[in-house]
Write a protein that holds these residues in place. Structure first.
Motif, PDB file in Angstrom:
ATOM      1  N   CYS A   6       0.858  -1.180   0.000  1.00  0.00           N
ATOM      2  CA  CYS A   6       0.000   0.000   0.000  1.00  0.00           C
ATOM      3  C   CYS A   6       0.895   1.232   0.000  1.00  0.00           C
ATOM      4  O   CYS A   6       1.786   1.357   0.832  1.00  0.00           O
ATOM      5  CB  CYS A   6      -0.908  -0.004   1.233  1.00  0.00           C
ATOM      6  SG  CYS A   6      -1.887   1.511   1.411  1.00  0.00           S
ATOM      7  N   SER A  14      -1.372  -4.020  -0.920  1.00  0.00           N
ATOM      8  CA  SER A  14      -2.501  -3.359  -1.576  1.00  0.00           C
ATOM      9  C   SER A  14      -3.410  -4.405  -2.204  1.00  0.00           C
ATOM     10  O   SER A  14      -2.960  -5.431  -2.706  1.00  0.00           O
ATOM     11  CB  SER A  14      -2.001  -2.389  -2.637  1.00  0.00           C
ATOM     12  OG  SER A  14      -1.393  -3.105  -3.690  1.00  0.00           O
ATOM     13  N   TYR A  16      -6.150  -2.910  -3.944  1.00  0.00           N
ATOM     14  CA  TYR A  16      -6.854  -2.054  -4.892  1.00  0.00           C
ATOM     15  C   TYR A  16      -5.898  -1.041  -5.507  1.00  0.00           C
ATOM     16  O   TYR A  16      -4.810  -0.832  -5.009  1.00  0.00           O
ATOM     17  CB  TYR A  16      -7.975  -1.290  -4.176  1.00  0.00           C
ATOM     18  CG  TYR A  16      -8.795  -2.154  -3.258  1.00  0.00           C
ATOM     19  CD1 TYR A  16      -9.780  -2.996  -3.753  1.00  0.00           C
ATOM     20  CD2 TYR A  16      -8.567  -2.145  -1.881  1.00  0.00           C
ATOM     21  CE1 TYR A  16     -10.525  -3.802  -2.908  1.00  0.00           C
ATOM     22  CE2 TYR A  16      -9.306  -2.942  -1.026  1.00  0.00           C
ATOM     23  CZ  TYR A  16     -10.282  -3.770  -1.540  1.00  0.00           C
ATOM     24  OH  TYR A  16     -11.017  -4.556  -0.705  1.00  0.00           O
ATOM     25  N   LYS A  17      -6.379  -0.399  -6.582  1.00  0.00           N
ATOM     26  CA  LYS A  17      -5.654   0.716  -7.189  1.00  0.00           C
ATOM     27  C   LYS A  17      -6.629   1.864  -7.363  1.00  0.00           C
ATOM     28  O   LYS A  17      -7.787   1.654  -7.737  1.00  0.00           O
ATOM     29  CB  LYS A  17      -5.107   0.336  -8.566  1.00  0.00           C
ATOM     30  CG  LYS A  17      -3.903  -0.544  -8.521  1.00  0.00           C
ATOM     31  CD  LYS A  17      -3.346  -0.746  -9.909  1.00  0.00           C
ATOM     32  CE  LYS A  17      -2.129  -1.637  -9.872  1.00  0.00           C
ATOM     33  NZ  LYS A  17      -1.606  -1.891 -11.193  1.00  0.00           N
ATOM     34  N   CYS A  18      -6.148   3.078  -7.103  1.00  0.00           N
ATOM     35  CA  CYS A  18      -6.966   4.270  -7.292  1.00  0.00           C
ATOM     36  C   CYS A  18      -7.422   4.312  -8.749  1.00  0.00           C
ATOM     37  O   CYS A  18      -6.605   4.161  -9.663  1.00  0.00           O
ATOM     38  CB  CYS A  18      -6.159   5.518  -6.942  1.00  0.00           C
ATOM     39  SG  CYS A  18      -7.002   7.058  -7.345  1.00  0.00           S
ATOM     40  N   TYR A  22      -4.055   5.211 -10.250  1.00  0.00           N
ATOM     41  CA  TYR A  22      -3.568   3.831 -10.152  1.00  0.00           C
ATOM     42  C   TYR A  22      -2.654   3.570  -8.961  1.00  0.00           C
ATOM     43  O   TYR A  22      -1.962   2.562  -8.916  1.00  0.00           O
ATOM     44  CB  TYR A  22      -2.872   3.365 -11.446  1.00  0.00           C
ATOM     45  CG  TYR A  22      -3.694   3.599 -12.681  1.00  0.00           C
ATOM     46  CD1 TYR A  22      -4.961   3.044 -12.813  1.00  0.00           C
ATOM     47  CD2 TYR A  22      -3.218   4.394 -13.705  1.00  0.00           C
ATOM     48  CE1 TYR A  22      -5.732   3.268 -13.940  1.00  0.00           C
ATOM     49  CE2 TYR A  22      -3.985   4.627 -14.844  1.00  0.00           C
ATOM     50  CZ  TYR A  22      -5.244   4.063 -14.956  1.00  0.00           C
ATOM     51  OH  TYR A  22      -6.004   4.281 -16.061  1.00  0.00           O
ATOM     52  N   LEU A  23      -2.631   4.470  -7.976  1.00  0.00           N
ATOM     53  CA  LEU A  23      -1.824   4.272  -6.773  1.00  0.00           C
ATOM     54  C   LEU A  23      -2.361   3.070  -5.998  1.00  0.00           C
ATOM     55  O   LEU A  23      -3.559   3.001  -5.714  1.00  0.00           O
ATOM     56  CB  LEU A  23      -1.886   5.523  -5.883  1.00  0.00           C
ATOM     57  CG  LEU A  23      -1.059   5.417  -4.614  1.00  0.00           C
ATOM     58  CD1 LEU A  23       0.298   6.047  -4.854  1.00  0.00           C
ATOM     59  CD2 LEU A  23      -1.755   6.096  -3.467  1.00  0.00           C
ATOM     60  N   PRO A  24      -1.503   2.112  -5.634  1.00  0.00           N
ATOM     61  CA  PRO A  24      -1.964   0.952  -4.865  1.00  0.00           C
ATOM     62  C   PRO A  24      -2.332   1.353  -3.431  1.00  0.00           C
ATOM     63  O   PRO A  24      -1.611   2.112  -2.795  1.00  0.00           O
ATOM     64  CB  PRO A  24      -0.754   0.011  -4.851  1.00  0.00           C
ATOM     65  CG  PRO A  24       0.211   0.553  -5.835  1.00  0.00           C
ATOM     66  CD  PRO A  24      -0.102   1.992  -6.020  1.00  0.00           C
ATOM     67  N   TYR A  25      -3.477   0.844  -2.950  1.00  0.00           N
ATOM     68  CA  TYR A  25      -3.891   1.086  -1.571  1.00  0.00           C
ATOM     69  C   TYR A  25      -4.562  -0.167  -1.035  1.00  0.00           C
ATOM     70  O   TYR A  25      -4.967  -1.055  -1.788  1.00  0.00           O
ATOM     71  CB  TYR A  25      -4.810   2.311  -1.459  1.00  0.00           C
ATOM     72  CG  TYR A  25      -6.142   2.172  -2.156  1.00  0.00           C
ATOM     73  CD1 TYR A  25      -7.273   1.725  -1.476  1.00  0.00           C
ATOM     74  CD2 TYR A  25      -6.285   2.479  -3.495  1.00  0.00           C
ATOM     75  CE1 TYR A  25      -8.484   1.583  -2.108  1.00  0.00           C
ATOM     76  CE2 TYR A  25      -7.493   2.347  -4.143  1.00  0.00           C
ATOM     77  CZ  TYR A  25      -8.599   1.907  -3.442  1.00  0.00           C
ATOM     78  OH  TYR A  25      -9.815   1.770  -4.070  1.00  0.00           O
ATOM     79  N   TYR A  31      -7.760   4.763   1.052  1.00  0.00           N
ATOM     80  CA  TYR A  31      -8.292   5.416  -0.151  1.00  0.00           C
ATOM     81  C   TYR A  31      -8.768   6.827   0.187  1.00  0.00           C
ATOM     82  O   TYR A  31      -8.456   7.788  -0.515  1.00  0.00           O
ATOM     83  CB  TYR A  31      -9.436   4.592  -0.742  1.00  0.00           C
ATOM     84  CG  TYR A  31     -10.074   5.243  -1.942  1.00  0.00           C
ATOM     85  CD1 TYR A  31      -9.411   5.278  -3.164  1.00  0.00           C
ATOM     86  CD2 TYR A  31     -11.331   5.836  -1.858  1.00  0.00           C
ATOM     87  CE1 TYR A  31      -9.986   5.869  -4.275  1.00  0.00           C
ATOM     88  CE2 TYR A  31     -11.909   6.432  -2.957  1.00  0.00           C
ATOM     89  CZ  TYR A  31     -11.234   6.451  -4.161  1.00  0.00           C
ATOM     90  OH  TYR A  31     -11.801   7.052  -5.258  1.00  0.00           O
ATOM     91  N   GLU A  65       2.390  -1.161 -17.508  1.00  0.00           N
ATOM     92  CA  GLU A  65       1.637  -0.459 -16.468  1.00  0.00           C
ATOM     93  C   GLU A  65       2.420   0.750 -16.003  1.00  0.00           C
ATOM     94  O   GLU A  65       3.629   0.676 -15.837  1.00  0.00           O
ATOM     95  CB  GLU A  65       1.433  -1.364 -15.243  1.00  0.00           C
ATOM     96  CG  GLU A  65       0.414  -2.439 -15.418  1.00  0.00           C
ATOM     97  CD  GLU A  65       0.135  -3.141 -14.101  1.00  0.00           C
ATOM     98  OE1 GLU A  65      -0.055  -2.432 -13.085  1.00  0.00           O
ATOM     99  OE2 GLU A  65       0.122  -4.370 -14.087  1.00  0.00           O
ATOM    100  N   SER A  67       2.552   1.871 -13.153  1.00  0.00           N
ATOM    101  CA  SER A  67       3.154   1.582 -11.851  1.00  0.00           C
ATOM    102  C   SER A  67       4.536   0.943 -11.987  1.00  0.00           C
ATOM    103  O   SER A  67       5.269   0.854 -11.013  1.00  0.00           O
ATOM    104  CB  SER A  67       2.230   0.680 -11.028  1.00  0.00           C
ATOM    105  OG  SER A  67       2.050  -0.559 -11.688  1.00  0.00           O
TER     106      SER A  67
END
Length: 136
Positions: A6, A14, A16-18, A22-25, A31, A65, A67
């Motif tokens: 995260c 993480s 999820y991704k925003c 696309y920021l992992p959280y 979030y 990606e 990321s």
């Protein structure tokens, strides 16, 4: 790609991704914390072109990606590491990195390099600094 850390709390993996950047959280709490500051959806990033000053040869890098592209703060963390700079003084490591960089099939050269313990140790150090880097 497997689970990532995260990027908000840096304590959990993480899930999820925003949807915007696309920021992992890892959770709704992270979030919401992330959304306290505006984020921007990155431009589609299919091809990055870089110029190598010494040879003035352009290379095209395909990125699956966003990321997978290091952020400026991550690059700065690597560059400021005395341990990594010291490692790069090793002539054999320099030659290996140059061989990967100049190869027409860099992925295969990278795979071969990973069989060498010195290169694996170096990449582990780099990944450690990338994972621990925090934006200013």
């Amino acid at each position: 790609m497997g689970p990532r850390q995260c990027q908000v709390c840096t304590e959990a993996l993480s899930k999820y991704k925003c949807p915007s950047c696309y920021l992992p959280y890892c959770s709704l709490v992270c979030y919401k914390k992330h959304k306290e500051l505006p984020c921007v959806k990155p431009q589609p990033l299919e091809v990055i072109t870089t110029a190598v000053p010494e040879s003035l040869v352009e290379k095209t890098l395909v990125v699956d990606e966003r990321s997978e592209v290091l952020q400026k703060f991550q690059l700065e963390a690597i560059a400021s590491s005395r341990e990594i700079r010291d490692s790069l003084n090793d002539k054999a490591l320099q030659d290996l990195i140059c061989r990967i960089d100049s190869s027409s099939n860099a992925k295969d050269e990278l795979d071969k390099a990973m069989a060498e313990e010195a290169f694996r140790l170096f990449t582990d150090k780099v990944l450690l600094y990338v994972a621990s880097a925090q934006p200013l």
